[in-house]
Design a protein around this motif. Structure first.
Motif, PDB file in Angstrom:
ATOM      1  N   ASN A 424       0.860  -1.186   0.000  1.00 24.96           N
ATOM      2  CA  ASN A 424       0.000   0.000   0.000  1.00 24.96           C
ATOM      3  C   ASN A 424       0.891   1.229   0.000  1.00 24.96           C
ATOM      4  O   ASN A 424       1.522   1.560   0.999  1.00 24.96           O
ATOM      5  CB  ASN A 424      -0.916  -0.002   1.226  1.00 24.96           C
ATOM      6  CG  ASN A 424      -2.001   1.058   1.126  1.00 24.96           C
ATOM      7  OD1 ASN A 424      -1.767   2.146   0.605  1.00 24.96           O
ATOM      8  ND2 ASN A 424      -3.174   0.750   1.626  1.00 24.96           N
ATOM      9  N   THR A 425       0.941   1.902  -1.133  1.00 23.18           N
ATOM     10  CA  THR A 425       1.790   3.080  -1.255  1.00 23.18           C
ATOM     11  C   THR A 425       0.924   4.277  -1.637  1.00 23.18           C
ATOM     12  O   THR A 425       0.396   4.351  -2.747  1.00 23.18           O
ATOM     13  CB  THR A 425       2.936   2.854  -2.282  1.00 23.18           C
ATOM     14  OG1 THR A 425       3.690   4.057  -2.432  1.00 23.18           O
ATOM     15  CG2 THR A 425       2.416   2.393  -3.623  1.00 23.18           C
ATOM     16  N   GLY A 426       0.715   5.173  -0.688  1.00 27.88           N
ATOM     17  CA  GLY A 426      -0.115   6.348  -0.933  1.00 27.88           C
ATOM     18  C   GLY A 426      -1.550   6.008  -1.261  1.00 27.88           C
ATOM     19  O   GLY A 426      -2.209   6.735  -2.018  1.00 27.88           O
ATOM     20  N   GLY A 427      -2.039   4.891  -0.724  1.00 31.62           N
ATOM     21  CA  GLY A 427      -3.413   4.478  -0.987  1.00 31.62           C
ATOM     22  C   GLY A 427      -3.577   3.591  -2.198  1.00 31.62           C
ATOM     23  O   GLY A 427      -4.656   3.024  -2.419  1.00 31.62           O
ATOM     24  N   VAL A 449      12.757  -9.987  -6.601  1.00 30.11           N
ATOM     25  CA  VAL A 449      11.716 -10.074  -5.579  1.00 30.11           C
ATOM     26  C   VAL A 449      11.379  -8.648  -5.164  1.00 30.11           C
ATOM     27  O   VAL A 449      12.277  -7.843  -4.881  1.00 30.11           O
ATOM     28  CB  VAL A 449      12.165 -10.899  -4.358  1.00 30.11           C
ATOM     29  CG1 VAL A 449      11.115 -10.833  -3.251  1.00 30.11           C
ATOM     30  CG2 VAL A 449      12.406 -12.342  -4.761  1.00 30.11           C
ATOM     31  N   VAL A 450      10.097  -8.331  -5.130  1.00 28.29           N
ATOM     32  CA  VAL A 450       9.634  -6.967  -4.848  1.00 28.29           C
ATOM     33  C   VAL A 450       8.906  -6.957  -3.508  1.00 28.29           C
ATOM     34  O   VAL A 450       8.098  -7.845  -3.215  1.00 28.29           O
ATOM     35  CB  VAL A 450       8.716  -6.456  -5.981  1.00 28.29           C
ATOM     36  CG1 VAL A 450       8.055  -5.146  -5.610  1.00 28.29           C
ATOM     37  CG2 VAL A 450       9.529  -6.310  -7.263  1.00 28.29           C
ATOM     38  N   THR A 451       9.187  -5.932  -2.715  1.00 30.37           N
ATOM     39  CA  THR A 451       8.578  -5.816  -1.390  1.00 30.37           C
ATOM     40  C   THR A 451       8.329  -4.346  -1.075  1.00 30.37           C
ATOM     41  O   THR A 451       8.742  -3.457  -1.838  1.00 30.37           O
ATOM     42  CB  THR A 451       9.499  -6.453  -0.330  1.00 30.37           C
ATOM     43  OG1 THR A 451       8.837  -6.457   0.933  1.00 30.37           O
ATOM     44  CG2 THR A 451      10.814  -5.691  -0.206  1.00 30.37           C
ATOM     45  N   GLY A 452       7.657  -4.092   0.023  1.00 30.64           N
ATOM     46  CA  GLY A 452       7.443  -2.723   0.465  1.00 30.64           C
ATOM     47  C   GLY A 452       8.303  -2.404   1.678  1.00 30.64           C
ATOM     48  O   GLY A 452       8.473  -3.248   2.562  1.00 30.64           O
ATOM     49  N   ILE A 453       8.851  -1.195   1.717  1.00 28.62           N
ATOM     50  CA  ILE A 453       9.599  -0.744   2.884  1.00 28.62           C
ATOM     51  C   ILE A 453       8.983   0.569   3.369  1.00 28.62           C
ATOM     52  O   ILE A 453       8.370   1.303   2.587  1.00 28.62           O
ATOM     53  CB  ILE A 453      11.105  -0.566   2.582  1.00 28.62           C
ATOM     54  CG1 ILE A 453      11.335   0.453   1.461  1.00 28.62           C
ATOM     55  CG2 ILE A 453      11.720  -1.907   2.202  1.00 28.62           C
ATOM     56  CD1 ILE A 453      12.817   0.730   1.196  1.00 28.62           C
ATOM     57  N   PRO A 454       9.103   0.867   4.672  1.00 25.95           N
ATOM     58  CA  PRO A 454       8.418   2.038   5.240  1.00 25.95           C
ATOM     59  C   PRO A 454       8.824   3.353   4.574  1.00 25.95           C
ATOM     60  O   PRO A 454       9.988   3.554   4.207  1.00 25.95           O
ATOM     61  CB  PRO A 454       8.853   2.010   6.711  1.00 25.95           C
ATOM     62  CG  PRO A 454       9.212   0.580   6.976  1.00 25.95           C
ATOM     63  CD  PRO A 454       9.817   0.084   5.702  1.00 25.95           C
ATOM     64  N   ASP A 455       7.828   4.229   4.425  1.00 29.45           N
ATOM     65  CA  ASP A 455       8.048   5.551   3.854  1.00 29.45           C
ATOM     66  C   ASP A 455       7.202   6.552   4.635  1.00 29.45           C
ATOM     67  O   ASP A 455       6.002   6.343   4.822  1.00 29.45           O
ATOM     68  CB  ASP A 455       7.664   5.564   2.372  1.00 29.45           C
ATOM     69  CG  ASP A 455       7.945   6.903   1.708  1.00 29.45           C
ATOM     70  OD1 ASP A 455       7.089   7.815   1.833  1.00 29.45           O
ATOM     71  OD2 ASP A 455       9.005   7.035   1.084  1.00 29.45           O
ATOM     72  N   VAL A 462       7.815   1.060  -2.936  1.00 29.39           N
ATOM     73  CA  VAL A 462       8.134  -0.194  -3.621  1.00 29.39           C
ATOM     74  C   VAL A 462       9.645  -0.339  -3.723  1.00 29.39           C
ATOM     75  O   VAL A 462      10.347   0.588  -4.133  1.00 29.39           O
ATOM     76  CB  VAL A 462       7.497  -0.227  -5.019  1.00 29.39           C
ATOM     77  CG1 VAL A 462       7.810  -1.550  -5.713  1.00 29.39           C
ATOM     78  CG2 VAL A 462       5.994  -0.010  -4.929  1.00 29.39           C
ATOM     79  N   ALA A 463      10.142  -1.511  -3.341  1.00 27.36           N
ATOM     80  CA  ALA A 463      11.578  -1.796  -3.402  1.00 27.36           C
ATOM     81  C   ALA A 463      11.786  -3.143  -4.091  1.00 27.36           C
ATOM     82  O   ALA A 463      10.959  -4.053  -3.960  1.00 27.36           O
ATOM     83  CB  ALA A 463      12.184  -1.819  -2.005  1.00 27.36           C
ATOM     84  N   VAL A 495      13.536   1.875  -4.820  1.00 28.66           N
ATOM     85  CA  VAL A 495      14.797   1.394  -4.245  1.00 28.66           C
ATOM     86  C   VAL A 495      15.179   0.093  -4.935  1.00 28.66           C
ATOM     87  O   VAL A 495      14.328  -0.772  -5.160  1.00 28.66           O
ATOM     88  CB  VAL A 495      14.655   1.152  -2.723  1.00 28.66           C
ATOM     89  CG1 VAL A 495      15.942   0.557  -2.143  1.00 28.66           C
ATOM     90  CG2 VAL A 495      14.297   2.443  -2.008  1.00 28.66           C
ATOM     91  N   TYR A 496      16.466  -0.038  -5.286  1.00 28.04           N
ATOM     92  CA  TYR A 496      16.981  -1.283  -5.847  1.00 28.04           C
ATOM     93  C   TYR A 496      18.132  -1.781  -4.985  1.00 28.04           C
ATOM     94  O   TYR A 496      19.035  -1.012  -4.619  1.00 28.04           O
ATOM     95  CB  TYR A 496      17.484  -1.079  -7.282  1.00 28.04           C
ATOM     96  CG  TYR A 496      16.381  -0.787  -8.269  1.00 28.04           C
ATOM     97  CD1 TYR A 496      15.639  -1.814  -8.846  1.00 28.04           C
ATOM     98  CD2 TYR A 496      16.077   0.529  -8.624  1.00 28.04           C
ATOM     99  CE1 TYR A 496      14.621  -1.549  -9.753  1.00 28.04           C
ATOM    100  CE2 TYR A 496      15.064   0.804  -9.530  1.00 28.04           C
ATOM    101  CZ  TYR A 496      14.340  -0.237 -10.085  1.00 28.04           C
ATOM    102  OH  TYR A 496      13.320   0.032 -10.980  1.00 28.04           O
TER     103      TYR A 496
END
Length: 524
Positions: A424-427, A449-455, A462-463, A495-496
């Motif tokens: 969930n990034t910005g809704g 592999v794609v994941t979410g990290i805190p912002d 998205v990272a 982020v990569y």
């Protein structure tokens, strides 16, 4: 005869006992020989005090011993428990305890971990070491166990309600034991290309009338997909082929040597190295009729490459889960990059909205893929998760798979991804599988592999964790441009992180906890 895998295998062994049932390396067993071996192990377990309903942990690489262990447990109405052979001590202890296992078959090369863990799992009373002499006090060698036991049957009657447990997951938490009755397991994972049996004897007749088919599941047997492929092969009267561990070159050599007709892999993690090896090697694949992927994402670029390398082979992408069984097949042109669409195998598969009502085809309403009918019973030792995942709606019991989807006008199911992994990034919701598939379409990306990290602003960003191909590391700018040509801006990784080797389960499933940690460290 019951819809019980032990009953059915014995029926098949009586019908086609001379046919080769299993090949692994230099070992070849007919159905009759495998049945006798499983009888010996079953009687040994009985003599060791294992009783109906008790659990037998299996911590082995692929091989004859694993197949015999599955059969032996079911013959005495015990329950086989698959144990991930990569687990370290705290993970092993969790599975030993959570499963309430009373016996364990293990490969001797795991003995240090077993020896350090078993004393803290007091329910484990009996240990059988495979592949050598054990050093753990009280453990017995597999060879001694089967040599000294009775090879005939003489077991009590079984039931279609006997329990079968498959431990699954572990990428977002400890694994969970999915409970099935043997009848629902058989019918839930029934080969959709065959008519469903109306009575148990139909399964035996199907095997008796089966042709000289050779089938090969590539995944480890500690993964449910390989176990189900094993039963499917036997109940078709086929010859089943294993390799002890996954090695792409050894898989192709085995296909050539054994003239394999049907191959099953679990997604890109196996398909990519197999494609690489096939492209650089010289293998006779003329026997291979079907290449099937199931249990993990099979991206379009990888599927197209496999099809190009195997122009005379049918390439299929199957959809299902440990809890639901085999439920659907990808429709023509469907890919994670363009949008996954599956055609259900049975009428019991649909999409339920937030009110747990079926989604109207073509409405665009988003819900969860759900199945009723032949589904799992629930999770062992976890009534709370069972109640949440298997709700009863209007008197009908459903499984909510966690896959977010909608129903198209033609009845096909458009799947966006796993709800538990959505970012969930910005809704906006981003499904990692879609972004991973796009990234793996870049020529310099071997795996992603794609994941979410805190912002702080968007909640999550998205990272992507990237394993480059042999041609060198791509730049973040190059990857960004590649993604923006194919994805909406909010789905593009911010982020990569680059790694030499991707961490995945033995069956190819992504380790999202690890990926999140790697991505966060790369940003610091």
């Amino acid at each position: 005869m019951e819809y019980n895998h032990a009953d059915l295998f014995e029926g098949v062994a009586d019908a086609i006992g001379e046919r080769v049932a299993l090949v692994c390396g230099d070992e070849r067993l007919t159905y009759a020989e495998l049945d006798e071996l499983a009888n010996r192990l079953a009687h040994h377990l009985e003599d060791a005090g294992v009783r109906p309903g008790q659990h037998i942990a299996v911590q082995l690489y692929n091989g004859v011993e694993y197949a015999a262990a599955l059969l032996a447990a079911l013959k005495i109405r015990a329950v086989p428990i698959n144990v991930n052979y990569r687990y370290v001590e705290n993970e092993l202890l969790y599975v030993y305890r959570d499963s309430d296992s009373v016996a364990l078959l293990y490969d001797v090369e795991f003995e240090d971990r077993v020896a350090a863990t078993v004393p803290e799992a007091p329910a484990l009373k009996h240990l059988i070491a495979v592949g050598g002499r054990p050093s753990i006090p009280g453990a017995v060698a597999y060879e001694d166990a089967v040599r000294e036991a009775d090879g005939t049957r003489g077991f009590p009657p079984r039931s279609a309600d006997d329990l079968y447990i498959i431990y699954t997951g572990g990428t977002t938490g400890m694994p969970k034991g999915v409970m099935w009755t043997t009848e629902n397991l058989l019918l839930g994972f029934w080969n959709p290309s065959l008519p469903r049996p109306s009575r148990p004897e139909d399964v035996v007749e199907n095997a008796r009338n089966g042709g000289p088919l050779v089938m090969m599941p590539v995944a480890p047997l500690m993964h449910g997909a390989a176990q189900m492929a094993t039963w499917i092969a036997w109940f078709m009267g086929a010859t089943l082929v294993y390799t002890r561990r996954f090695d792409a070159a050894e898989v192709w050599r085995t296909i050539e040597r054994e003239k394999v007709n049907s191959l099953t892999v679990t997604g890109d993690a196996m398909a990519i190295p197999m494609a690489d090896e096939l492209a650089r090697g010289d293998y006779d694949t003329s026997s291979l009729l079907v290449f099937v992927s199931t249990g993990a994402i099979f991206s379009g670029t990888v599927r197209d490459r496999i099809q190009e390398l195997l122009p005379n082979t049918m390439v299929l992408d199957r959809f299902g889960s440990t809890e639901s069984g085999s439920t659907a097949e990808a429709v023509a042109g469907s890919t994670p990059e363009k949008g996954l669409r599956f055609a259900p195998d049975v009428e019991d598969v649909t999409v339920l909205d937030d009110a747990l009502q079926p989604v109207k085809p073509g409405s665009g309403v988003i819900g969860q893929v759900a199945r009723t009918g032949h589904i799992a019973m629930g999770y062992y030792n976890d009534p709370e998760k069972t109640a949440k995942t298997f709700p009863v709606v209007d008197g009908r019991r459903w499984l909510l798979t966690g896959d977010i989807a909608t129903v198209e006008e033609d009845g096909s199911i458009a799947v966006y991804g796993r709800g538990s992994q959505a970012i969930n990034t910005g809704g906006e919701k981003v499904f990692p599988e879609e972004v991973e598939a796009v990234l793996k379409g870049h020529p310099a990306v071997y795996d992603a592999v794609v994941t979410g990290i805190p912002d702080e602003r968007w909640g999550n960003r998205v990272a992507a964790v990237i394993q480059p191909s042999g041609g060198g590391r791509p730049s973040p700018e190059d990857l960004d441009a590649h993604c923006r040509r194919r994805l909406s801006g909010y789905k593009v990784p911010r982020v990569y992180a680059f790694v030499d080797e991707m961490k995945r389960s033995p069956a190819g499933k992504a380790d999202y906890r690890w990926a999140k940690q790697v991505a966060q460290e790369a940003e610091e």
